[in-house]
Design an enzyme around this catalytic site. Structure first.
Site, PDB file in Angstrom:
ATOM      1  N   ARG A  51      83.859 -12.948  70.954  1.00 56.26           N
ATOM      2  CA  ARG A  51      84.526 -14.115  71.542  1.00 56.26           C
ATOM      3  C   ARG A  51      83.555 -15.282  71.631  1.00 56.26           C
ATOM      4  O   ARG A  51      82.348 -15.088  71.664  1.00 56.26           O
ATOM      5  CB  ARG A  51      84.968 -13.801  72.975  1.00 56.26           C
ATOM      6  CG  ARG A  51      85.813 -12.569  73.075  1.00 56.26           C
ATOM      7  CD  ARG A  51      86.120 -12.278  74.534  1.00 56.26           C
ATOM      8  NE  ARG A  51      86.871 -11.026  74.638  1.00 56.26           N
ATOM      9  CZ  ARG A  51      87.448 -10.601  75.760  1.00 56.26           C
ATOM     10  NH1 ARG A  51      87.345 -11.320  76.871  1.00 56.26           N
ATOM     11  NH2 ARG A  51      88.119  -9.470  75.779  1.00 56.26           N
ATOM     12  N   ASP A  53      83.462 -18.790  74.288  1.00 57.36           N
ATOM     13  CA  ASP A  53      84.142 -19.335  75.458  1.00 57.36           C
ATOM     14  C   ASP A  53      84.802 -20.681  75.166  1.00 57.36           C
ATOM     15  O   ASP A  53      84.560 -21.291  74.132  1.00 57.36           O
ATOM     16  CB  ASP A  53      83.124 -19.539  76.588  1.00 57.36           C
ATOM     17  CG  ASP A  53      82.802 -18.233  77.283  1.00 57.36           C
ATOM     18  OD1 ASP A  53      83.546 -17.256  77.094  1.00 57.36           O
ATOM     19  OD2 ASP A  53      81.788 -18.204  78.015  1.00 57.36           O
ATOM     20  N   ARG A 200      73.894 -19.149  77.523  1.00 50.99           N
ATOM     21  CA  ARG A 200      74.058 -20.275  78.449  1.00 50.99           C
ATOM     22  C   ARG A 200      73.226 -20.114  79.720  1.00 50.99           C
ATOM     23  O   ARG A 200      72.717 -21.099  80.270  1.00 50.99           O
ATOM     24  CB  ARG A 200      75.546 -20.454  78.772  1.00 50.99           C
ATOM     25  CG  ARG A 200      76.323 -20.987  77.554  1.00 50.99           C
ATOM     26  CD  ARG A 200      77.825 -20.821  77.698  1.00 50.99           C
ATOM     27  NE  ARG A 200      78.316 -21.518  78.866  1.00 50.99           N
ATOM     28  CZ  ARG A 200      79.588 -21.478  79.263  1.00 50.99           C
ATOM     29  NH1 ARG A 200      80.485 -20.793  78.577  1.00 50.99           N
ATOM     30  NH2 ARG A 200      79.957 -22.141  80.330  1.00 50.99           N
TER      31      ARG A 200
END
Lengths: 270, 270
Positions: A51, A53, A200
């Protein structure tokens, strides 16, 4: 039925993320809708390498899917691009063996994160670069980041919303440089796998080190702490790009598959 | 009352153009609204070096305005950026003499136009680069463009919607190169002034030359023709950037003003 692998580039701004979700448009949904139109109404699942985000971009996301008929890859590429949103581009399509899997076979990924230290942000980069207008010392960050290279438990750098229980990952490259062409800071992370929000949180923590809010040896302490609360904030998604996904070559994949088959047969016998 | 000059950068995508218009938001309106808020409700006019069309971008548009009180340029810059849209950045502000005029004093401009020849366009550049997926020969275009350098009548390269009657302009530089960093074609035009849609018609015509639809010496014929119908199409606005506006230095401006004053006094005497 033929299995294809494709390399995808997308501007993550208009999407809730790569994966199909109920609360808004996703990259996966748009790709699947394109195949649906091409195949005159057949539902074809697109499987991503992982995935990304909401707001996160990709230059080299990888997917696989099964197309009902064998099609020349050039034609598939042209047709799929023609029916897919402008914010998504299929860069390449190739035929793969029917056991290829974009997620299970991925053996590494390269992520980039862009930061602008200018006083006032560029009007062209609002959704594409993190604006961080502080006298951030990138050499200090680069020094600090060397501690994350290698195999470590990255629990401190993983969102608590994860469903994973094994937090050990290997990072092969972690660096931040000043891009001469754009004047922006660019973080590069290459590793065998990344936890939820890991890049992140690494960037958010690095920026605090660069700003002088944390010591240069902070990463060593955080790896030992194994506590998300000890690390810095999660940097916004819009500065992040999935650059590339690495796969073993066909020969290695076939060998791995043969080993797995042999293992399964032995299990059945015993 | 103090007069300031400012250099402005903007993403033209959300605007109907630089100039205030009834049919949508403009850069000028947003800049004026920012000054209105800063000055607690005083209407302050912002004068640009010239208009830019809908979708056209700028890295170096220049404006002037009169602020009711003298303000430190650093403070003005910070306050104005804080109250202006994210798609606009004020790059710098400087105090100028009360006779400075962004349009009348402009003695030259630099425009850029970006073109992507790739088969499938980048999802990040839909509004920022013209997608032209043809085997366009840029060396051929570059050769053709040398004919427009110098002082010529550019009536063939001016929209018929213009209110101008003098079509003579001087072009100092006209070139197209392949940008190594991005792989894109980039047109550069520097001249003492540009007619309505002039750069976009020059680019549209050049691309037809590059595509082999027109001969290499076409520009010579078009300059002589003085007929808009003879030239190529107007390239879309979203590939165009106003890079820089050139002004004489303060000493020259003061000299020009003194000459004009002397001329006016003589006229009044006679």
């Amino acid at each position: 039925m033929t299995r294809y692998k494709a390399v995808i580039e997308y501007d993550g701004t208009p999407y809730v993320g790569f994966q199909v979700q109920k609360n808004g448009p996703s990259v996966q949904e748009s790709l699947q809708h394109g195949l649906y139109k091409m195949s005159k109404g057949q539902k074809i699942n697109v499987h991503g390498s992982g995935r990304t985000d909401s707001g996160v971009h990709a230059h080299g996301q990888v997917v696989h899917f099964d197309y009902p008929v064998a099609m020349k890859t050039d034609n598939l590429l042209r047709a799929w691009n023609a029916v897919t949103a402008d914010s998504i581009r299929i860069r390449s399509v190739s035929e793969v063996e029917e056991t290829f899997h974009a997620r299970y076979h991925a053996q590494g990924k390269h992520y980039r994160y862009w930061v602008d230290l200018a006083k006032f942000p560029s009007p062209f980069q609002t959704n594409y670069v993190l604006h961080h207008p502080y006298p951030c010392d990138y050499e200090r960050m680069n020094q600090a980041l060397q501690a994350v290279v290698g195999e470590h438990n990255f629990k401190s750098f993983c969102s608590t919303k994860t469903d994973k229980t094994n937090f050990v990952r290997r990072i092969d490259k972690a660096q931040v440089t000043l891009d001469e062409h754009t004047g922006l800071l660019v973080f590069d992370f290459i590793g065998n796998g990344f936890l939820y929000n890991m890049v992140r949180i690494l960037v958010g923590t690095s920026l605090q080190i660069g700003d002088g809010l944390r010591p240069t040896d902070e990463m060593i302490r955080l790896i030992a702490a194994q506590d998300r609360n000890e690390a810095g904030p999660t940097a916004p998604g819009h500065g992040l790009y999935l650059e590339e996904v690495y796969y073993p070559n066909r020969k290695t994949r076939d060998k791995q598959y043969a080993q797995w088959l042999a293992y399964r047969q032995q299990q059945e016998k015993s």
